[in-house]
Design an enzyme around this catalytic site. Structure first.
Site, mmCIF file in Angstrom:
data_model
loop_
_atom_site.group_PDB
_atom_site.id
_atom_site.type_symbol
_atom_site.label_atom_id
_atom_site.label_comp_id
_atom_site.label_asym_id
_atom_site.label_seq_id
_atom_site.Cartn_x
_atom_site.Cartn_y
_atom_site.Cartn_z
ATOM 1 C CB SER A 96 -30.012 -53.079 -4.899
ATOM 2 O OG SER A 96 -30.614 -52.363 -5.931
ATOM 3 C CG ASP A 114 -30.668 -48.612 -7.299
ATOM 4 O OD1 ASP A 114 -29.880 -48.030 -8.074
ATOM 5 O OD2 ASP A 114 -30.886 -49.830 -7.354
ATOM 6 C CG ASP A 125 -26.886 -51.565 -7.081
ATOM 7 O OD1 ASP A 125 -27.967 -50.946 -7.199
ATOM 8 O OD2 ASP A 125 -26.706 -52.707 -7.534
ATOM 9 C CG ASP A 143 -28.941 -52.075 -10.298
ATOM 10 O OD1 ASP A 143 -29.620 -51.248 -9.647
ATOM 11 O OD2 ASP A 143 -29.039 -53.309 -10.131
#
Length: 446
Positions: free
Chosen positions: A103, A242, A244, A246
């Site tokens: 992340s 960020d 990843d 999400d």
């Protein structure tokens, strides 16, 4: 060795805390737990994706090997955001999905996030069963011959995800100019593509991942470049993802930050107006600013509060059938459109509200006044013990007594690191800073 799963999967320094051998074993254990009830197909399937960090190549190969060795076919979707892997787990009717990502963490770290069938995050019971299988090799199947899993590529994976995103935005974004900071991460390609497809004019920064530059001075944890670019280009807003993707944070046309709480307040009012906000209820975590609660109360919207972590927000959303939830950090979940937090989807819905109302982001965000909040991360050797130490609890009680009903104190162990997080909100920044620093000193002294 303690519980392996944190608030967002298994995470650590790649090739040290999290090496290829452990990744292979985790994958096999996950297969043994989650692939047993596959939807009646001859052999279960798993979706595997990753963010662009260099160690992801090694760990994705190990995860793939572990799944195949347990008799699971693997659909390799390559570099895509975490929510894309969740969506594709459902779209491909897979028994589970695995995302290799840390992340927002620095490049040397990596992690393994696991989704159950349908693209849902795991509950505590499933994680405990995986950890039990990890400790007992006899629980992990080892088929031979034709029963060993195979690997197939998924050339349509990105297109499927982009089509899914397009269905979430009914109002064109023509006329909106957005600067996108891709964090040199998983959304570096699909994020700008999704916004352009919806009609927005897109200016890209930090969208050239090389395996090493993910989250490096960019993305949702480093907003300076985005703020400067929005002002320099005269854009309507900026979106920061960020690693990843999400989650997302935003900045308005002046460069002012619009955080997850403000984004949720905008979307909650929009969904209330359209009749989409189930029971006029928003789900947020204990980290959300007191200003969000005040704004939602004035808007006639109830706020349900959960522990920190989007998995707990998801559990509350699913349990109550609610339609919007999220975190101050920018994880926003819209169950009507996805099973987990999705930064690209969130940004599309935010720009949808701007285009629909013809209102600037700053004006939309003014529905909420953020109370001054100070967060201090204190490195410790035993976060669980420190958080309940008598002298720490006494200091918290003293700070709460001083604030009364004009603010609040939150002290909690990090879910992923040996840190204790000290958060104080107050009507004045100086008061919040003074109390937070004092509590942090007390924590550090234990």
């Amino acid at each position: 060795m303690g519980r392996m799963f944190g608030t967002d999967g298994v995470r650590g320094l790649a090739n040290a805390d999290l090496d290829a051998e452990l990744a292979l074993r985790i994958a096999g254990a996950a297969a043994s737990v989650l692939a047993l009830s596959e939807r009646g197909t001859p052999r279960p399937t798993a979706v595997v994706g990753r963010d662009p960090r260099a160690s992801g190549e090694m760990l994705a190969a190990a995860v793939t090997a572990g799944l195949c060795a347990a008799g699971v076919d693997v659909v390799d979707v390559g570099v895509l955001p975490t929510p894309a892997v969740a969506h594709l787990t459902d779209a491909y009717e897979a028994a589970l999905g695995v995302m290799i990502s840390a992340s927002h963490n620095p490049m040397p770290d990596n992690g393994i996030k696991i989704f159950a069938a349908g693209g849902h995050k795991l509950d505590d019971e499933s994680e405990d069963r995986i950890e039990a299988a990890l400790a007992d090799h006899d629980l992990i199947p080892r088929p031979t011959g034709a029963a060993i899993g195979r690997v197939v590529a998924a050339p349509d994976a990105a297109e499927r995800y982009l089509a899914h995103l397009a269905r979430a935005t009914s109002h064109r974004l023509d006329g909106i100019t957005v600067v996108v900071d891709g964090a040199n991460g998983a959304a570096a390609v699909v994020g700008p593509e999704a916004y352009r497809a919806a009609g927005a004019t897109v200016i890209e920064i930090h969208t050239s991942p090389d395996g090493y530059n993910i989250n490096d001075g960019c993305g949702s944890t480093h907003l300076d470049d985005l703020q400067a670019a929005v002002v320099a280009h005269g854009a309507d807003l900026g979106i920061a993802h960020d690693g990843d993707a999400d989650r997302c944070l935003a900045v308005d046309a002046t460069g002012a930050v619009v955080d997850g709480d403000a984004i949720m307040s905008i979307l909650a009012v929009a969904m209330r107006d359209s009749g989409e906000l189930t029971d006029n209820t928003l789900v947020a975590t204990v980290m959300s600013n007191l200003g969000l609660h005040i704004a939602m109360r004035e808007a006639g919207i109830e706020v349900r509060t959960t522990a920190v972590g989007d998995r707990y927000v998801l559990e509350e959303l699913r349990g109550g059938g609610f339609s919007l939830g999220g975190e101050q950090s920018g994880h926003v979940v819209l169950p009507g459109f996805g099973t987990t937090g999705d930064g690209v989807l969130t940004a599309l819905r935010l720009m949808h509200r701007m285009a629909q109302t013809g209102t600037s982001l700053a004006d939309l965000a003014s529905v909420m006044r953020t109370l001054p909040q100070v967060l201090v991360n204190v490195k410790v050797t035993d976060k669980a013990a420190v958080a309940v130490a008598p002298q720490v609890l006494a200091a918290v009680a003293e700070a709460e007594a001083r604030l009364g009903d004009t603010g609040r104190v939150l002290l909690r162990p990090s879910g992923t690191e040996q840190l204790v997080r000290v958060m104080v909100e107050a009507t004045e920044f100086e008061i919040a800073r003074s109390l937070a620093d004092g509590l942090a000193d007390r924590v550090a002294s234990v």
